[in-house]
Design an enzyme around this catalytic site. Structure first.
Site, PDB file in Angstrom:
ATOM      1  N   HIS A   1       0.808  -1.221   0.000  1.00 33.97           N
ATOM      2  CA  HIS A   1       0.000   0.000   0.000  1.00 33.97           C
ATOM      3  C   HIS A   1       0.842   1.273   0.000  1.00 33.97           C
ATOM      4  O   HIS A   1       0.437   2.291  -0.549  1.00 33.97           O
ATOM      5  CB  HIS A   1      -0.922  -0.012   1.223  1.00 33.97           C
ATOM      6  CG  HIS A   1      -1.676   1.256   1.450  1.00 33.97           C
ATOM      7  ND1 HIS A   1      -2.803   1.590   0.723  1.00 33.97           N
ATOM      8  CD2 HIS A   1      -1.457   2.295   2.309  1.00 33.97           C
ATOM      9  CE1 HIS A   1      -3.247   2.773   1.124  1.00 33.97           C
ATOM     10  NE2 HIS A   1      -2.460   3.218   2.081  1.00 33.97           N
ATOM     11  N   ASP A   2       2.016   1.216   0.618  1.00 35.79           N
ATOM     12  CA  ASP A   2       2.837   2.420   0.778  1.00 35.79           C
ATOM     13  C   ASP A   2       4.289   2.113   0.424  1.00 35.79           C
ATOM     14  O   ASP A   2       5.185   2.246   1.256  1.00 35.79           O
ATOM     15  CB  ASP A   2       2.717   2.939   2.209  1.00 35.79           C
ATOM     16  CG  ASP A   2       3.270   4.360   2.357  1.00 35.79           C
ATOM     17  OD1 ASP A   2       3.452   5.043   1.325  1.00 35.79           O
ATOM     18  OD2 ASP A   2       3.523   4.778   3.501  1.00 35.79           O
ATOM     19  N   LEU A   3       4.510   1.731  -0.818  1.00 38.99           N
ATOM     20  CA  LEU A   3       5.858   1.409  -1.269  1.00 38.99           C
ATOM     21  C   LEU A   3       6.625   2.704  -1.508  1.00 38.99           C
ATOM     22  O   LEU A   3       6.512   3.336  -2.558  1.00 38.99           O
ATOM     23  CB  LEU A   3       5.816   0.571  -2.550  1.00 38.99           C
ATOM     24  CG  LEU A   3       7.172   0.042  -3.043  1.00 38.99           C
ATOM     25  CD1 LEU A   3       7.808  -0.874  -2.014  1.00 38.99           C
ATOM     26  CD2 LEU A   3       7.014  -0.685  -4.376  1.00 38.99           C
TER      27      LEU A   3
END
Length: 240
Positions: free
Chosen positions: A168-170
């Site tokens: 989700h938050d690469l």
């Protein structure tokens, strides 16, 4: 294959790997509990406070789930309860369990805590700390990464995507390198197994945007546009 154990204490459900944290209790999910035992080794400050502690020769990370954005200014740490399997802590712990079984370089989840009050819940998770590792953002504040390191980052992301794991938050803060040069991926809150292929390039573009953002804020940030090709080469499995 070790299973994730579960026990209920009052309004709390505890999930745990008994080979990591035995005799898990609700108290263990409080930073004050570890402070009182003089086992806290450090803290990190972001959306909330992350606490690092030692227990029986191992280092752990304690993180409380907190909301971001405008909703977070009102609800802070409260989530709508629609079933245990849908809670953030349950999903992150079970995803990390699967990823670890697949041999992906991610931290082990030692325990999780879900506390329900009617239709609302709060949650915490305890992870094994990756020893002697720094996030790549901190490394790039000091010096550039080698082409080989960037290639490895790309290859590790490809391994994750090959298992259909959507991060989700690469971003550059969620990639770590240890002293042996091994690359790790962290922070799997709100991540999940996702079908399809198109999202994978969008995931990579999120990482690229984070690099460009940090570069725009700090001219000394040791990253250049042409370094991105090294990462893509590792992802695509091609030679530099």
């Amino acid at each position: 294959m070790l299973q994730i154990e579960r026990k209920t204490i009052g309004d709390s459900v505890l999930l745990f790997e008994d080979d990591l944290l035995a005799d898990v209790s609700v108290d263990m999910f409080s930073a004050d509990f570890w402070q009182q035992q003089h086992k806290v080794t450090g803290q990190a400050f972001g959306r909330g406070v992350t606490t690092f502690f030692q227990q029986k020769g191992r280092e752990y990370v304690l993180r409380h789930y907190r909301r971001g954005g405008l909703v977070g200014k009102v609800l802070h740490n409260q989530y709508l309860f629609t079933g245990l399997h849908r809670t953030r802590a349950w999903q992150e712990m079970h995803l990390l369990k699967r990823m670890h079984q697949w041999g992906l370089p991610v931290p082990k989840a030692a325990a999780a805590h879900i506390c329900r009050s009617g239709f609302i819940y709060t949650a915490d998770i305890i992870l094994e700390k990756i020893p002697l590792a720094q996030d790549v953002f901190s490394l790039l504040e000091k010096q550039p990464l080698s082409p080989a390191a960037w290639t490895t980052i790309g290859a590790v992301i490809k391994q994750m995507h090959d298992k259909q794991v959507f991060h989700h938050d690469l971003n550059i803060h969620n990639i770590m390198q240890d002293v042996q040069g091994k690359i790790w991926l962290i922070d799997f809150d709100k991540c999940y197994i996702r079908k399809g292929e198109q999202w994978k390039n969008e995931n990579l573009q999120r990482l690229l945007r984070s690099l460009r953002k940090e570069r725009s804020k700090n001219s000394l940030f040791c990253w250049q546009e042409d370094h991105w090709q090294w990462c893509l080469s590792g992802y695509q499995g091609t030679n530099l």
